[in-house]
Design a protein around this motif. Structure first.
Motif, PDB file in Angstrom:
ATOM      1  N   PHE A  69      45.434  48.877  46.338  1.00 42.97           N
ATOM      2  CA  PHE A  69      45.194  47.566  45.729  1.00 42.97           C
ATOM      3  C   PHE A  69      45.640  46.469  46.706  1.00 42.97           C
ATOM      4  O   PHE A  69      46.706  46.536  47.289  1.00 42.97           O
ATOM      5  CB  PHE A  69      45.983  47.444  44.421  1.00 42.97           C
ATOM      6  CG  PHE A  69      45.731  46.149  43.705  1.00 42.97           C
ATOM      7  CD1 PHE A  69      44.646  46.013  42.852  1.00 42.97           C
ATOM      8  CD2 PHE A  69      46.563  45.057  43.904  1.00 42.97           C
ATOM      9  CE1 PHE A  69      44.401  44.814  42.212  1.00 42.97           C
ATOM     10  CE2 PHE A  69      46.331  43.856  43.269  1.00 42.97           C
ATOM     11  CZ  PHE A  69      45.238  43.730  42.421  1.00 42.97           C
ATOM     12  N   GLY A  70      44.797  45.465  46.888  1.00 46.56           N
ATOM     13  CA  GLY A  70      45.134  44.344  47.764  1.00 46.56           C
ATOM     14  C   GLY A  70      44.709  44.532  49.204  1.00 46.56           C
ATOM     15  O   GLY A  70      44.856  43.614  50.011  1.00 46.56           O
ATOM     16  N   ASN A  89      40.141  44.910  47.854  1.00 47.59           N
ATOM     17  CA  ASN A  89      40.247  46.008  46.896  1.00 47.59           C
ATOM     18  C   ASN A  89      41.035  45.509  45.692  1.00 47.59           C
ATOM     19  O   ASN A  89      42.251  45.361  45.759  1.00 47.59           O
ATOM     20  CB  ASN A  89      40.947  47.216  47.532  1.00 47.59           C
ATOM     21  CG  ASN A  89      41.182  48.349  46.557  1.00 47.59           C
ATOM     22  OD1 ASN A  89      40.974  48.226  45.358  1.00 47.59           O
ATOM     23  ND2 ASN A  89      41.649  49.463  47.079  1.00 47.59           N
ATOM     24  N   LYS A  90      40.346  45.262  44.595  1.00 51.09           N
ATOM     25  CA  LYS A  90      41.000  44.835  43.352  1.00 51.09           C
ATOM     26  C   LYS A  90      41.045  45.976  42.345  1.00 51.09           C
ATOM     27  O   LYS A  90      41.393  45.782  41.201  1.00 51.09           O
ATOM     28  CB  LYS A  90      40.257  43.638  42.750  1.00 51.09           C
ATOM     29  CG  LYS A  90      40.364  42.394  43.602  1.00 51.09           C
ATOM     30  CD  LYS A  90      39.719  41.216  42.918  1.00 51.09           C
ATOM     31  CE  LYS A  90      39.893  39.969  43.754  1.00 51.09           C
ATOM     32  NZ  LYS A  90      39.307  38.804  43.106  1.00 51.09           N
ATOM     33  N   TYR A  91      40.671  47.172  42.801  1.00 51.61           N
ATOM     34  CA  TYR A  91      40.633  48.345  41.926  1.00 51.61           C
ATOM     35  C   TYR A  91      41.959  49.094  41.923  1.00 51.61           C
ATOM     36  O   TYR A  91      42.552  49.346  40.889  1.00 51.61           O
ATOM     37  CB  TYR A  91      39.493  49.271  42.342  1.00 51.61           C
ATOM     38  CG  TYR A  91      39.438  50.534  41.538  1.00 51.61           C
ATOM     39  CD1 TYR A  91      38.800  50.554  40.305  1.00 51.61           C
ATOM     40  CD2 TYR A  91      40.044  51.700  41.983  1.00 51.61           C
ATOM     41  CE1 TYR A  91      38.763  51.713  39.537  1.00 51.61           C
ATOM     42  CE2 TYR A  91      40.013  52.861  41.237  1.00 51.61           C
ATOM     43  CZ  TYR A  91      39.385  52.859  40.013  1.00 51.61           C
ATOM     44  OH  TYR A  91      39.363  54.001  39.263  1.00 51.61           O
ATOM     45  N   ASN A 109      45.467  38.127  48.087  1.00 49.09           N
ATOM     46  CA  ASN A 109      44.559  37.386  47.213  1.00 49.09           C
ATOM     47  C   ASN A 109      43.976  36.183  47.948  1.00 49.09           C
ATOM     48  O   ASN A 109      42.771  35.928  47.917  1.00 49.09           O
ATOM     49  CB  ASN A 109      45.292  36.954  45.947  1.00 49.09           C
ATOM     50  CG  ASN A 109      44.352  36.430  44.879  1.00 49.09           C
ATOM     51  OD1 ASN A 109      43.139  36.553  44.965  1.00 49.09           O
ATOM     52  ND2 ASN A 109      44.921  35.835  43.867  1.00 49.09           N
ATOM     53  N   ASP A 163      42.585  32.019  40.749  1.00 48.33           N
ATOM     54  CA  ASP A 163      42.440  33.012  39.681  1.00 48.33           C
ATOM     55  C   ASP A 163      42.323  32.317  38.324  1.00 48.33           C
ATOM     56  O   ASP A 163      41.512  32.701  37.477  1.00 48.33           O
ATOM     57  CB  ASP A 163      43.642  33.969  39.652  1.00 48.33           C
ATOM     58  CG  ASP A 163      43.615  34.996  40.771  1.00 48.33           C
ATOM     59  OD1 ASP A 163      42.554  35.185  41.399  1.00 48.33           O
ATOM     60  OD2 ASP A 163      44.679  35.606  41.013  1.00 48.33           O
TER      61      ASP A 163
END
Length: 194
Positions: free
Chosen positions: A69-70, A87-89, A110, A165
Motif C-alpha cells: 500500500f502506498g 497502489n491504494k489496494y 499520497n 482526499d
C-alpha cells in the motif's frame, strides 16, 4: 476540516530523491495475490479482460513484483495511456514489467501519487522519451528518476494529500446525490408522478 497552511518554500527535488525502487520478486501467494495494474484505477483484482494467467505455463515458479500500500508504480512503456500511479489496494503481486517504488523519508505517497500522474508532470517527461515501441514512447526508469519536481515539506505534502482526499470525497458525495436525483426524476416521469 482544518485549513491548509503553507509554511515553507517548495524545493526542486529529483524524483530519485523522493522514491526508492522496491525490487522484490516472488511467486504469488495468499498474502500477495496476483493483481492487475489498470490505468486510472491502480492495483485492482484481475477481471476477465486483464487475466492472462492462462498464458503462463509455470504459475508456481513465476516471479512477480511485490507491491505494498502506498507504493508508486510505473511502466516505462505506456505513460501516455496511464500506466503510472499509486497502489491504494495493499499487498499484491503485479507483472514484472512494472517498476515499483516506495517513498523516501522526505516524500508522502499520497501527495506523490497525485503529483506524478498530473498532465503537467507527464508533459515534462517528454524530453526524456526515447524510441517508439508499438507506437508508444518509452521513458527509462533511470531517466524518470532524474526529473525535477517542486515539493513542499513532507508535513505540507501530507496536508495537501488529506485536503485533496477530502475534496474527492465531497465530489463523490455530490455525484451520488446528483445520480440519485436523476434516477428519482426518471422514475417519476416514467410512472407519471410529476
Amino acid at each position: 476540516m482544518k485549513p491548509l497552511q503553507c509554511h515553507d518554500a517548495w524545493e526542486q527535488r529529483k524524483v530519485g530523491e523522493l522514491l526508492i525502487e522496491r525490487n522484490e520478486q516472488a511467486p504469488m501467494n495468499e498474502e500477495y495475490p496476483l493483481m492487475a495494474f489498470i490505468a486510472n484505477e491502480g492495483v485492482a483484482p484481475k477481471g476477465e479482460r486483464y487475466d492472462r494467467s492462462s498464458l503462463v505455463t509455470d504459475t508456481e515458479n513465476k516471479l512477480y513484483k511485490r507491491t505494498e500500500f502506498g507504493d508508486f508504480i510505473y511502466s516505462s512503456n505506456n505513460l501516455e495511456t496511464g500506466s503510472i500511479g499509486l497502489n491504494k489496494y495493499g499487498k499484491a503481486c503485479i507483472s514484472p514489467v512494472y517498476s515499483v517504488f516506495h517513498p523516501t523519508g522526505i516524500a508522502d505517497s499520497n501527495f506523490l501519487g497525485r503529483r506524478l500522474v498530473r498532465k503537467d508532470f507527464i508533459n515534462s517527461m517528454v524530453k526524456w522519451r526515447q524510441g517508439v515501441i508499438y507506437g508508444q514512447w518509452r521513458i527509462h526508469e533511470s531517466d524518470f528518476l532524474k526529473i525535477d519536481i517542486p515539493v513542499p515539506s513532507v508535513e505540507e505534502q501530507r496536508q495537501i494529500g488529506t485536503f485533496l482526499d477530502y475534496l474527492d470525497h465531497l465530489i463523490t458525495l455530490h455525484q451520488r446525490k446528483e445520480y440519485g436525483l436523476k434516477t428519482y426524476e426518471n422514475r417519476s416521469i416514467h410512472y407519471g408522478t410529476f
